[in-house]
Design a protein around this motif. Sequence first.
Motif, short mmCIF file in Angstrom:
data_model
loop_
_atom_site.label_atom_id
_atom_site.label_comp_id
_atom_site.label_asym_id
_atom_site.label_seq_id
_atom_site.Cartn_x
_atom_site.Cartn_y
_atom_site.Cartn_z
N VAL A 52 -1.28 76.05 83.22
CA VAL A 52 0.00 76.73 83.38
C VAL A 52 1.04 75.68 83.76
N SER A 53 2.26 76.12 84.01
CA SER A 53 3.33 75.21 84.43
C SER A 53 4.42 76.03 85.09
N PRO A 54 5.13 75.45 86.06
CA PRO A 54 6.27 76.17 86.64
C PRO A 54 7.34 76.47 85.60
N TYR A 55 7.35 75.70 84.53
CA TYR A 55 8.37 75.88 83.48
C TYR A 55 8.17 77.17 82.69
N TYR A 56 6.92 77.61 82.50
CA TYR A 56 6.65 78.76 81.63
C TYR A 56 7.23 80.04 82.23
N TYR A 77 -13.30 78.87 88.31
CA TYR A 77 -12.37 78.30 87.30
C TYR A 77 -11.81 76.96 87.78
N TYR A 78 -11.44 76.15 86.81
CA TYR A 78 -10.65 74.94 87.06
C TYR A 78 -9.21 75.29 86.73
N LEU A 79 -8.30 74.86 87.58
CA LEU A 79 -6.90 75.23 87.41
C LEU A 79 -6.04 73.98 87.23
N ALA A 80 -5.25 74.00 86.16
CA ALA A 80 -4.33 72.89 85.89
C ALA A 80 -2.90 73.42 85.88
N THR A 81 -2.01 72.73 86.57
CA THR A 81 -0.58 73.04 86.40
C THR A 81 0.19 71.73 86.24
N ASP A 115 -7.05 71.59 90.32
CA ASP A 115 -8.01 70.62 89.81
C ASP A 115 -7.32 69.51 89.01
N LEU A 116 -6.17 69.86 88.42
CA LEU A 116 -5.48 68.88 87.59
C LEU A 116 -3.98 69.11 87.71
N LEU A 117 -3.24 68.04 88.03
CA LEU A 117 -1.78 68.15 88.07
C LEU A 117 -1.22 67.18 87.04
N GLN A 118 -0.39 67.72 86.14
CA GLN A 118 0.06 66.94 84.99
C GLN A 118 1.57 66.74 84.99
N CYS A 119 2.02 65.56 84.58
CA CYS A 119 3.45 65.32 84.36
C CYS A 119 3.80 65.99 83.04
#
Length: 317
Positions: A52-56, A77-81, A115-119
């Motif tokens: 997911v993303s704060p942008y969506y 679950y593994y969670l990525a934002t 679990d994952l934070l993405q630029c």
Amino acid sequence: MHYRPLGRTGLNVSVLSYGASPLGGVFRDTDESEGIRTVHTALDLGINFLDVSPYYGLTKAESVLGKALKDIRRDRYYLATKVGQYGDGVFDFSAVRVTRSLDESCARLGVDYVDLLQCHDIEFADLDQIVNETLPALVQLRSAGRIGHIGITGLPLRVFPAVLDRAGPGVVDTILSFCRYELNDTALDSLIPYLQQRGVGIINASPTGMGLLTARGVPSWHPAPPAMLAGARRAVEYCQSVGADIVKLAIQFAVSHPAIATTLVGSANPANIRKNIAYTEEPVDFELMAKVLELLKPIRNHNFTRGRPENRDEIVA
Ligand code: NAD
């Protein structure tokens, strides 16, 4: 459902995973309870990676996903934002903003750890800032145990080596590429040996090209040029004429690449996510696949590009 290791992260992720942008109403107005049921269906049928993303939907997707996850055990679950993108054309990759962003996302998602934070979409950023400021801030969060792993996302493929070559080894754990490994475009393939050599986990997103390879077609904001839309339409209509679902082929094509750990598909419709998961297990109609790939040949690897001029791929149709 099958699972593959995501680079060296230690995460064993489902080959098909759940992209939550539709929960933000990105493709159409969506019903919140249907969206929540879609997430539950995905988890019940073996998907274990959510993105997911704060942008969506300008934070809506994270809020709805948070509601969906409220009563789900955190180890299911593994969670990525993501960080850095907050509105159309609104980017802030400063250390202060991305650090606060994690707190805001965790509050909306109802978790204390991702679990994952993405630029998010670094083609719009100054890559010097990503390397010298954003990634070091994320490394601090990782060392403090606030996040598990660090990723970068983008459309032009050139941004990945541009950052990975400069960030120290082990700084970036994953890349997320979208619309570059799908029936009409396999450009991501050329980058895979480079990524594997560095142990970087590969996340592929948008197997339907953000609606391009669906009967409904693309939303109004979709950036594909007219020739690409027309080329994809020929394949969609051919599949309709023989009673086949092009989404099935699109998903089977994307998940078949053994070096791509997972492919994120978006949906806010429980029936569609159920079908998409079933497609990963059903036999592939190779004759139809060959016919569709042939039909898509005129637009093959022609895609849109975007971002700062120095970050764009040279591939516009
Ligand atoms: P997608 O290719 O997964 O397409 C989603 C569209 O396909 C939606 O309109 C959905 O309703 C439709 N669809 C899905 N299953 C269907 C089915 N069985 N039948 C008919 N229509 C169906 O594109 P996407 O949602 O943009 O990408 C998936 C996820 O990947 C996103 O939600 C997001 O989490 C991630 N993503 C990230 C980035 C980034 O980080 N820059 C960019 C793109 C996507």
